[in-house]
Enzyme design. Structure first.
Site, mmCIF file in Angstrom:
data_model
loop_
_atom_site.group_PDB
_atom_site.id
_atom_site.type_symbol
_atom_site.label_atom_id
_atom_site.label_comp_id
_atom_site.label_asym_id
_atom_site.label_seq_id
_atom_site.Cartn_x
_atom_site.Cartn_y
_atom_site.Cartn_z
ATOM 1 N N CYS A 123 -0.427 4.116 2.135
ATOM 2 C CA CYS A 123 -0.265 3.932 3.591
ATOM 3 C C CYS A 123 1.190 4.154 4.007
ATOM 4 O O CYS A 123 1.468 4.795 5.014
ATOM 5 C CB CYS A 123 -0.641 2.517 4.029
ATOM 6 S SG CYS A 123 -2.120 1.867 3.314
ATOM 7 N N ASP A 124 2.123 3.583 3.258
ATOM 8 C CA ASP A 124 3.521 3.513 3.720
ATOM 9 C C ASP A 124 4.472 4.405 2.940
ATOM 10 O O ASP A 124 5.651 4.503 3.294
ATOM 11 C CB ASP A 124 4.022 2.055 3.593
ATOM 12 C CG ASP A 124 3.185 1.093 4.431
ATOM 13 O OD1 ASP A 124 2.645 1.536 5.461
ATOM 14 O OD2 ASP A 124 3.068 -0.080 4.050
ATOM 15 N N CYS B 271 0.840 -1.198 0.000
ATOM 16 C CA CYS B 271 0.000 0.000 0.000
ATOM 17 C C CYS B 271 0.875 1.248 0.000
ATOM 18 O O CYS B 271 1.378 1.666 1.048
ATOM 19 C CB CYS B 271 -0.913 -0.028 1.223
ATOM 20 S SG CYS B 271 -1.948 1.446 1.349
#
Ligand code: NAP
Length: 302
Positions: free
Chosen positions: A133-134, A130
């Site tokens: 997300c990261d 992701c």
């Protein structure tokens, strides 16, 4: 005994709960993690009617509050089994069992893995599924994105604004994703395209520090030193726990038409885990409405 148990609290499952509650049925939604599912990873939804821009998180919260406000119950437990017992459906979780007159399977899908050694061990240590997300952990670092669909292209575009260098590794030389995104990527100065290639080895100490990439055409192997690897090679449906009750196609999707009937009495399917042509937020919520409407009809017929 609930009228309807919905397995999965993504957009399809929560929409099903809204429809079933508005039809006066008792509803329990079982969600393994957080309500919203896959859409939680989308920073900006631009293609769902009414709001020009909304984050996946805000969207999910709004639908969750809407369903809860209408009286749907939620339990944060993963359904691991579905069986018939004395004419009712029994859904089993690690915490207990729930019975219902009808069940809607809205389990969505999970990330497909590359299948290379150490992939699981390195999740959170350089391997991610992701980018939104990261991605921020890789500011000014070197990363690679694997895949050739819209997710990989959009992840590469997102990372091009954050990372120093982005390698986009695809197993063919043409992309499944949209040409406009490919064009935008080519305009970025820091994206290197690696075609006809597969990631064949992860090289790590505590964290990932390099990958080996094998060219499918000539067999040559190159080592790319990097800090992060974003895997975006599609998704696989989460239906295995229910394969004893509903028919799956060869790719693992529940076989059902637009009416969301699975062929098993009282069991319906909604969203990305159903065999269908277009998997989008709008088609997931449409499935939720259809599956709930059919489940309500079924419950009323008992
Ligand atoms: P996808 O379209 O299925 O693409 C998966 C990509 O991964 C393909 O390019 C495939 O290669 C490659 N791949 C599959 N298995 C692989 C493996 N083992 N090793 C290396 N590469 C592998 O998946 P997605 O990109 O996640 O998109 C899913 C759906 O969501 C699509 O319908 C997509 O259009 C949609 N989506 C839409 C948007 C948007 O509208 N903005 C954004 C994201 C996703 P091949 O091409 O060679 O098969």
């Amino acid at each position: 005994m609930y009228d309807i148990v919905v397995v999965g609290g993504g957009p399809a499952g929560m929409t099903a709960a809204i429809y079933a509650r508005r039809a006066g049925k008792t509803v329990l939604v079982l969600e393994a993690l957080s309500c919203g599912g896959q859409i939680l990873n989308t920073p900006d939804i631009e293609n769902y009617p009414v709001e020009a821009h909304i984050s996946g998180y805000d969207f999910s919260q709004k639908v969750y509050e809407q369903a809860k406000g209408l009286g749907a119950e939620f339990a944060f437990e993963k359904a691991v089994e579905l069986r018939e017992q004395d004419g009712a459906k029994v859904v089993v979780t690690p915490k207990g069992t729930y019975t219902a007159k009808a069940v809607i399977l809205a389990t969505g899908s999970e990330n497909r893995k590359l299948g290379v050694e150490d992939e699981d061990r390195l999740v959170g240590r350089g391997v991610s599924y992701c980018a939104t997300c990261d991605g921020n952990f890789y500011r000014n670092k070197v990363v690679a994105v694997v895949g050739g669909g819209n997710t990989a292209l959009e992840d590469a575009l997102y990372m091009a604004d954050i990372a120093k260098t982005v390698y986009l590794i695809h197993r063919r030389d043409s992309f499944r994703g949209e040409e406009t995104t490919v064009r935008r990527l080519k305009e970025k100065g820091n994206v290197t395209f690696v075609y006809n290639s597969n990631v064949t080895k992860l090289i790590a100490e505590k964290r990932l520090k390099a990958i080996e990439v094998t060219n499918k055409l000539d067999g040559s192997v190159q080592t790319i030193e990097l800090n992060g690897l974003f895997v975006a090679v599609g998704r696989v449906p989460e239906n295995q726990n229910f394969a004893n009750v509903v028919k799956l196609d060869e790719a693992g999707y529940v076989v059902a038409g637009e009416d969301c009937h699975t062929g098993t009495e009282g069991v319906f399917v909604a969203g990305d885990n159903r065999a269908k042509a277009l998997r989008q937020l709008v088609t997931a919520t449409a499935d939720g409405a259809m599956a709930a409407t059919e489940a309500v009809k079924y419950v009323n017929s008992l």
